[in-house]
Design a protein around this motif. Structure first.
Motif, PDB file in Angstrom:
ATOM      1  N   ILE A   1      -5.129   1.343  -6.666  1.00  0.00           N
ATOM      2  CA  ILE A   1      -4.280   0.663  -5.686  1.00  0.00           C
ATOM      3  C   ILE A   1      -5.091  -0.318  -4.857  1.00  0.00           C
ATOM      4  CG2 ILE A   1      -2.891   0.982  -3.596  1.00  0.00           C
ATOM      5  CD1 ILE A   1      -1.884   3.627  -4.899  1.00  0.00           C
ATOM      6  N   TYR A   2      -6.213   0.114  -4.293  1.00  0.00           N
ATOM      7  CA  TYR A   2      -6.943  -0.831  -3.443  1.00  0.00           C
ATOM      8  C   TYR A   2      -7.555  -1.963  -4.248  1.00  0.00           C
ATOM      9  CZ  TYR A   2     -11.606   1.449  -4.071  1.00  0.00           C
ATOM     10  OH  TYR A   2     -12.782   1.954  -4.564  1.00  0.00           O
ATOM     11  N   THR A   3      -7.895  -1.723  -5.494  1.00  0.00           N
ATOM     12  CA  THR A   3      -8.385  -2.803  -6.346  1.00  0.00           C
ATOM     13  C   THR A   3      -7.252  -3.776  -6.677  1.00  0.00           C
ATOM     14  OG1 THR A   3     -10.056  -1.347  -7.299  1.00  0.00           O
ATOM     15  CG2 THR A   3      -9.523  -3.327  -8.531  1.00  0.00           C
ATOM     16  N   TYR A   4      -6.087  -3.238  -6.990  1.00  0.00           N
ATOM     17  CA  TYR A   4      -4.921  -4.052  -7.336  1.00  0.00           C
ATOM     18  C   TYR A   4      -4.522  -4.991  -6.199  1.00  0.00           C
ATOM     19  CZ  TYR A   4      -0.075  -5.158  -8.506  1.00  0.00           C
ATOM     20  OH  TYR A   4       1.100  -5.808  -8.767  1.00  0.00           O
TER      21      TYR A   4
ATOM     22  N   PRO B   1      -5.294   7.509   2.980  1.00  0.00           N
ATOM     23  CA  PRO B   1      -4.319   7.259   1.911  1.00  0.00           C
ATOM     24  C   PRO B   1      -3.931   8.539   1.164  1.00  0.00           C
ATOM     25  CG  PRO B   1      -6.027   5.592   1.843  1.00  0.00           C
ATOM     26  CD  PRO B   1      -6.464   6.614   2.838  1.00  0.00           C
ATOM     27  N   ARG B   2      -4.905   9.402   0.927  1.00  0.00           N
ATOM     28  CA  ARG B   2      -4.622  10.668   0.231  1.00  0.00           C
ATOM     29  C   ARG B   2      -3.659  11.524   1.040  1.00  0.00           C
ATOM     30  NH1 ARG B   2      -6.177  15.909   0.255  1.00  0.00           N
ATOM     31  NH2 ARG B   2      -6.289  16.969  -1.742  1.00  0.00           N
ATOM     32  N   ASP B   3      -3.919  11.658   2.345  1.00  0.00           N
ATOM     33  CA  ASP B   3      -3.039  12.446   3.200  1.00  0.00           C
ATOM     34  C   ASP B   3      -1.635  11.827   3.266  1.00  0.00           C
ATOM     35  OD1 ASP B   3      -5.062  14.248   3.656  1.00  0.00           O
ATOM     36  OD2 ASP B   3      -5.623  13.381   5.598  1.00  0.00           O
ATOM     37  N   TYR B   4      -1.572  10.500   3.290  1.00  0.00           N
ATOM     38  CA  TYR B   4      -0.279   9.831   3.298  1.00  0.00           C
ATOM     39  C   TYR B   4       0.498  10.144   2.026  1.00  0.00           C
ATOM     40  CZ  TYR B   4       3.325   6.323   3.736  1.00  0.00           C
ATOM     41  OH  TYR B   4       4.553   5.719   3.822  1.00  0.00           O
ATOM     42  N   ARG B   5      -0.189  10.074   0.907  1.00  0.00           N
ATOM     43  CA  ARG B   5       0.468  10.363  -0.376  1.00  0.00           C
ATOM     44  C   ARG B   5       0.977  11.801  -0.403  1.00  0.00           C
ATOM     45  NH1 ARG B   5      -2.106   8.489  -5.883  1.00  0.00           N
ATOM     46  NH2 ARG B   5      -0.491   6.896  -5.752  1.00  0.00           N
ATOM     47  N   LEU B   6       0.186  12.734   0.062  1.00  0.00           N
ATOM     48  CA  LEU B   6       0.603  14.141   0.065  1.00  0.00           C
ATOM     49  C   LEU B   6       1.790  14.379   0.993  1.00  0.00           C
ATOM     50  CD1 LEU B   6      -2.889  15.891   0.043  1.00  0.00           C
ATOM     51  CD2 LEU B   6      -1.259  15.725  -1.858  1.00  0.00           C
ATOM     52  N   ALA B   7       1.852  13.649   2.091  1.00  0.00           N
ATOM     53  CA  ALA B   7       2.934  13.828   3.071  1.00  0.00           C
ATOM     54  C   ALA B   7       4.235  13.156   2.641  1.00  0.00           C
ATOM     55  CB  ALA B   7       2.502  13.270   4.431  1.00  0.00           C
ATOM     56  N   ASN B   8       4.123  12.216   1.721  1.00  0.00           N
ATOM     57  CA  ASN B   8       5.319  11.463   1.327  1.00  0.00           C
ATOM     58  C   ASN B   8       5.594  11.674  -0.130  1.00  0.00           C
ATOM     59  OD1 ASN B   8       6.137   9.897   3.795  1.00  0.00           O
ATOM     60  ND2 ASN B   8       3.955   9.494   3.695  1.00  0.00           N
TER      61      ASN B   8
ATOM     62  N   PHE C   1     -11.083  -0.397   2.916  1.00  0.00           N
ATOM     63  CA  PHE C   1      -9.681  -0.069   2.674  1.00  0.00           C
ATOM     64  C   PHE C   1      -9.286   1.217   3.390  1.00  0.00           C
ATOM     65  CE2 PHE C   1      -6.583   2.394   0.185  1.00  0.00           C
ATOM     66  CZ  PHE C   1      -5.485   1.570   0.329  1.00  0.00           C
ATOM     67  N   TYR C   2     -10.088   2.265   3.252  1.00  0.00           N
ATOM     68  CA  TYR C   2      -9.775   3.545   3.903  1.00  0.00           C
ATOM     69  C   TYR C   2      -9.738   3.389   5.422  1.00  0.00           C
ATOM     70  CZ  TYR C   2      -9.976   6.484  -0.261  1.00  0.00           C
ATOM     71  OH  TYR C   2      -9.710   7.089  -1.471  1.00  0.00           O
ATOM     72  N   ARG C   3     -10.688   2.646   5.970  1.00  0.00           N
ATOM     73  CA  ARG C   3     -10.746   2.460   7.422  1.00  0.00           C
ATOM     74  C   ARG C   3      -9.508   1.705   7.917  1.00  0.00           C
ATOM     75  NH1 ARG C   3     -15.564   0.685   7.683  1.00  0.00           N
ATOM     76  NH2 ARG C   3     -15.124  -1.538   7.511  1.00  0.00           N
ATOM     77  N   LYS C   4      -9.139   0.619   7.235  1.00  0.00           N
ATOM     78  CA  LYS C   4      -7.978  -0.156   7.661  1.00  0.00           C
ATOM     79  C   LYS C   4      -6.684   0.632   7.485  1.00  0.00           C
ATOM     80  CE  LYS C   4      -8.712  -3.737   9.237  1.00  0.00           C
ATOM     81  NZ  LYS C   4      -9.042  -3.905  10.663  1.00  0.00           N
TER      82      LYS C   4
ATOM     83  N   ASN D   1       0.834  -1.212   0.000  1.00  0.00           N
ATOM     84  CA  ASN D   1       0.000   0.000   0.000  1.00  0.00           C
ATOM     85  C   ASN D   1       0.862   1.253   0.000  1.00  0.00           C
ATOM     86  OD1 ASN D   1      -2.327  -1.545   0.320  1.00  0.00           O
ATOM     87  ND2 ASN D   1      -2.468  -1.155   2.492  1.00  0.00           N
ATOM     88  N   ILE D   2       1.752   1.343   0.957  1.00  0.00           N
ATOM     89  CA  ILE D   2       2.534   2.575   1.093  1.00  0.00           C
ATOM     90  C   ILE D   2       3.530   2.723  -0.035  1.00  0.00           C
ATOM     91  CG2 ILE D   2       2.164   2.784   3.563  1.00  0.00           C
ATOM     92  CD1 ILE D   2       4.997   1.694   3.982  1.00  0.00           C
ATOM     93  N   ASN D   3       4.065   1.616  -0.531  1.00  0.00           N
ATOM     94  CA  ASN D   3       4.985   1.690  -1.659  1.00  0.00           C
ATOM     95  C   ASN D   3       4.273   2.229  -2.899  1.00  0.00           C
ATOM     96  OD1 ASN D   3       7.551   1.275  -2.870  1.00  0.00           O
ATOM     97  ND2 ASN D   3       6.783  -0.586  -3.800  1.00  0.00           N
TER      98      ASN D   3
END
Length: 50
Positions: free
Chosen positions: A19-22, A43-50, A31-34, A5-7
């Protein structure tokens, strides 16, 4: 699975839906909750932060 996920979020331009479908989730809410339980952000915030 979580590393994948994070990669994918950090190193690709795939949409979060792609990504979550893949990785095998068929329910975006689940997916968002987990993800948020694991990382403390969406996930969106994670992507923006990284």
């Amino acid at each position: 699975m979580i590393f994948l996920n994070i990669n994918l979020l950090s190193h690709t331009t795939l949409t979060i839906e792609d990504i979550y479908t893949y990785i095998g989730y068929d329910n975006s809410s689940y997916f968002y909750r987990k993800f948020k339980e694991s990382y403390g952000m969406s996930p969106r915030d994670y992507r923006l932060a990284n």
